[in-house]
Every structure is written in C-alpha cells, then in structure tokens.
Design a protein around this motif. Sequence first.
Motif, PDB file in Angstrom:
ATOM      1  N   GLU A  16      29.337  44.013  38.878  1.00 26.92           N
ATOM      2  CA  GLU A  16      29.195  44.278  37.455  1.00 26.92           C
ATOM      3  C   GLU A  16      29.262  45.783  37.222  1.00 26.92           C
ATOM      4  N   ILE A  17      29.827  46.168  36.082  1.00 28.61           N
ATOM      5  CA  ILE A  17      29.824  47.562  35.652  1.00 28.61           C
ATOM      6  C   ILE A  17      29.159  47.592  34.284  1.00 28.61           C
ATOM      7  N   ASP A  18      28.123  48.387  34.149  1.00 28.60           N
ATOM      8  CA  ASP A  18      27.412  48.537  32.879  1.00 28.60           C
ATOM      9  C   ASP A  18      27.015  47.172  32.304  1.00 28.60           C
ATOM     10  N   ASP A  19      26.455  46.309  33.162  1.00 30.45           N
ATOM     11  CA  ASP A  19      25.987  44.973  32.775  1.00 30.45           C
ATOM     12  C   ASP A  19      27.086  44.022  32.337  1.00 30.45           C
ATOM     13  N   THR A  20      28.341  44.325  32.707  1.00 32.61           N
ATOM     14  CA  THR A  20      29.463  43.445  32.394  1.00 32.61           C
ATOM     15  C   THR A  20      30.100  42.983  33.696  1.00 32.61           C
ATOM     16  N   PHE A  21      30.232  41.656  33.864  1.00 30.42           N
ATOM     17  CA  PHE A  21      30.838  41.100  35.072  1.00 30.42           C
ATOM     18  C   PHE A  21      32.271  41.583  35.211  1.00 30.42           C
ATOM     19  N   VAL A  22      32.650  42.019  36.449  1.00 27.64           N
ATOM     20  CA  VAL A  22      33.999  42.519  36.704  1.00 27.64           C
ATOM     21  C   VAL A  22      34.767  41.561  37.611  1.00 27.64           C
ATOM     22  N   THR A  23      34.180  41.218  38.756  1.00 26.35           N
ATOM     23  CA  THR A  23      34.890  40.369  39.714  1.00 26.35           C
ATOM     24  C   THR A  23      33.912  39.755  40.693  1.00 26.35           C
ATOM     25  N   GLU A  24      34.418  38.768  41.434  1.00 29.05           N
ATOM     26  CA  GLU A  24      33.640  38.111  42.484  1.00 29.05           C
ATOM     27  C   GLU A  24      34.596  37.713  43.595  1.00 29.05           C
ATOM     28  N   ALA A  40      36.857  45.942  45.731  1.00 30.01           N
ATOM     29  CA  ALA A  40      37.010  45.477  44.358  1.00 30.01           C
ATOM     30  C   ALA A  40      37.572  46.613  43.515  1.00 30.01           C
ATOM     31  N   SER A  41      38.506  46.282  42.646  1.00 29.14           N
ATOM     32  CA  SER A  41      39.036  47.259  41.710  1.00 29.14           C
ATOM     33  C   SER A  41      38.179  47.225  40.447  1.00 29.14           C
ATOM     34  N   LEU A  42      37.745  48.384  40.006  1.00 28.03           N
ATOM     35  CA  LEU A  42      36.919  48.477  38.805  1.00 28.03           C
ATOM     36  C   LEU A  42      37.757  48.684  37.558  1.00 28.03           C
ATOM     37  N   GLY A  43      39.056  48.858  37.724  1.00 27.94           N
ATOM     38  CA  GLY A  43      39.914  49.101  36.573  1.00 27.94           C
ATOM     39  C   GLY A  43      39.733  50.516  36.044  1.00 27.94           C
ATOM     40  N   ARG A  44      40.244  50.758  34.845  1.00 26.62           N
ATOM     41  CA  ARG A  44      40.142  52.078  34.226  1.00 26.62           C
ATOM     42  C   ARG A  44      38.842  52.128  33.438  1.00 26.62           C
ATOM     43  N   LEU A  45      38.010  53.096  33.767  1.00 28.10           N
ATOM     44  CA  LEU A  45      36.725  53.246  33.099  1.00 28.10           C
ATOM     45  C   LEU A  45      36.771  54.418  32.128  1.00 28.10           C
ATOM     46  N   SER A  46      36.029  54.293  31.039  1.00 28.91           N
ATOM     47  CA  SER A  46      35.970  55.375  30.057  1.00 28.91           C
ATOM     48  C   SER A  46      35.203  56.560  30.631  1.00 28.91           C
ATOM     49  N   GLU A  47      35.420  57.709  30.039  1.00 25.90           N
ATOM     50  CA  GLU A  47      34.719  58.918  30.456  1.00 25.90           C
ATOM     51  C   GLU A  47      33.225  58.739  30.215  1.00 25.90           C
TER      52      GLU A  47
END
Length: 73
Positions: A16-24, A40-47
């Motif tokens: 999870e990133i910032d309390d949002t599920f990303v992958t499993e 795991a790829s976290l994708g593009r994250l905001s600044e």
Amino acid sequence: MLNVGDAGGNARVGVEIDDTFVTEWQSQYLDPGQSEVGYASLGRLSEGEHTALVYVNPGSGQSDHSTNTFNVE
C-alpha cells in the motif's frame, strides 16, 4: 520474505502507498527457513512525502509488516 514458521506454505505480500492498495503477489512454496525476494512497481508518485506499507499474510504476528516514509522531489 522469510518463512519463520514450522510448516511450509505460500504467502501473499501486499503493498500500500498512503493507505491505498497498490499490488499483491504470492510467493512460491517456501519450506521453514526458506526466503524469497519480490519486486513491486509503485508507479508514478506525486511530489511530496509518501508512506509505503508492505505486509505478509499469513503473518507471524511480529515482523509481518513494514512501513517506510520517503520523499519524492
């Protein structure tokens, strides 16, 4: 991930990133004492500041989750 139990099996690792599920992902069968590394790829994250949570199910009740806070510039 390290099987710290006394029986073999598979485990699921969630991210999870910032309390949002990303992958499993699911491990291969691991005997006691065996380990496996996953990516795991976290994708593009905001600044700004983000917190990642990684957890294992089934867990041992201790050391079955980890958090890391980091900054994206």
